[in-house]
Enzyme design. Structure first.
Site, PDB file in Angstrom:
ATOM      1  N   GLU A  94       0.818  -1.214   0.000  1.00 12.70           N
ATOM      2  CA  GLU A  94       0.000   0.000   0.000  1.00 12.70           C
ATOM      3  C   GLU A  94       0.855   1.268   0.000  1.00 12.70           C
ATOM      4  OE1 GLU A  94      -3.831  -1.900   2.367  1.00 12.70           O
ATOM      5  OE2 GLU A  94      -2.584  -0.429   3.384  1.00 12.70           O
ATOM      6  N   CYS A 330      -0.867   5.948  10.531  1.00  6.13           N
ATOM      7  CA  CYS A 330       0.374   5.309  10.948  1.00  6.13           C
ATOM      8  C   CYS A 330       0.080   3.977  11.643  1.00  6.13           C
ATOM      9  CB  CYS A 330       1.095   6.260  11.895  1.00  6.13           C
ATOM     10  SG  CYS A 330       2.747   5.744  12.242  1.00  6.13           S
TER      11      CYS A 330
END
Ligand code: SF4
Length: 341
Positions: A94, A330
């Protein structure tokens, strides 16, 4: 991409020239080819208009651009976009594009999955698929439909665990013959694989971010297993020694969890470790995974930490969450094809 062809993406001038020469093609066309692949992002050599057609025909017989478009994308309410890529060998990974005022940051992956097993990270919990090549790493920047100003190696995987390809990719991103992003615009984030950090310092011009989580080794070990093999103190020492020899930025990433690592003792130890080093602190909110009962520290606690660090002369900032509604924050990347990807 054809597996039997040589991908141009991932090569440097010496590499492409050697391959061209071995196929009877004049090496002087090497830098033109790199220009078209890295700067123009061509998907076929037929788009090139400044290399003779007879030469392009020979190039076509042995080479591939090495570039490929994302399989799918998903847009967050805040404007960030997550892209899903695959390699020729089927490794899903990704990439996240984050627009913020004049800044457009691309967060790229270096592996499909990760072997480091950090407790707060979906990538680590999902296991490891394999390493990406330098070409597959830079493809995530070149093949996006949007432009970029900054690149962070902060997606799936640990750069220090794929250091050969990460160094090649970082140099392609910064070199004039590559994407010419500018050295201050590329940041590699690591848990601190010490020999790899040393190589990044010696062989690239990139900024480096150390994922710290706790300033106490025992506590950090409970969350980041890599601490057992590569103590964070060694990476901090390398950063301090490198100092301002080169124009680059060193940062510590500090994911803040309520009641875990946001106490005054943590603050004091951080101050002790970082005072006078020029190393900055980037405070990040925590994104709980699955049944996790832990929560992120609140905005106020993070701002207070930042303020007290800055007052002590340590550069600090709080990064707000982006793309959490599409699992692009994150530690949230899992490289799976969800319903929407
Ligand atoms: S935080 Fe980074 S190094 Fe740790 S498991 Fe996640 S991707 Fe791997």
């Amino acid at each position: 991409m054809n597996l039997y062809y040589i991908p141009v993406a991932g090569l440097d001038p010496a590499g492409i020239e050697a391959h061209l020469e071995s196929r009877g093609i004049e090496p002087r066309y090497g830098r033109r080819l790199l220009y078209w692949v890295y700067r123009k992002g061509i998907k076929s050599f037929g788009e090139i208009n400044d290399i003779p057609v007879r030469v392009l025909k020979t190039i076509n017989e042995s080479f591939d651009t090495g570039l490929s478009s994302p399989l799918a994308s998903e847009k967050s309410a805040d404007g960030s976009v997550k892209y899903l890529f695959t390699t020729a060998g089927g490794l899903l990974h990704e990439t996240v594009w984050l627009p913020e005022e004049k800044r457009r940051t691309v967060c790229i992956s270096v592996q499909s999955g990760c072997r480091m097993g950090c407790r707060f990270c979906a990538t680590g919990l999902a296991g490891w698929g394999g390493n990406l090549t330098a070409g597959e790493i830079v493809n995530q920047v070149i093949s996006l439909p949007d432009s970029f100003t900054h690149v962070v190696f902060m997606g799936m995987g640990e750069p220090g665990d794929n250091i050969e390809e990460v160094i090649k990719a970082a140099n392609i991103l910064t070199a004039e013959w590559g994407l010419a992003a500018g050295s201050g615009k590329v940041t590699v984030s690591t848990v601190g694989v010490t020999p790899s950090v040393k190589r990044l310092l010696d062989e690239t011009e990139c900024n480096i971010t150390l994922s710290l989580h706790s300033p106490f080794p025992d506590e950090r070990l409970g969350v980041i297993p890599a601490e057992a093999m590569w103590p964070f103190a060694d990476t901090l020492r390398l950063m301090k020694e490198a100092g301002n020899r080169r124009k680059r930025r060193f940062t510590v990433a500090y994911v803040m969890i309520e009641g875990k690592n946001d106490s005054d003792q943590h603050l004091e130890e951080l101050k002790r470790l970082l005072s006078g080093t020029g190393i900055r602190v980037n405070i990040l909110p925590y994104h709980p995974l699955g049944e996790d009962s832990e929560r992120s520290s609140g905005d106020q606690a993070m701002m207070r930490f930042k303020h007290l660090l800055v007052t002590a002369g340590i550069g600090a900032s709080v990064r707000r969450s982006r793309g959490t509604d599409i699992a692009a924050g994150c530690g949230m990347m899992a490289g799976k094809r969800s319903k929407s990807l």
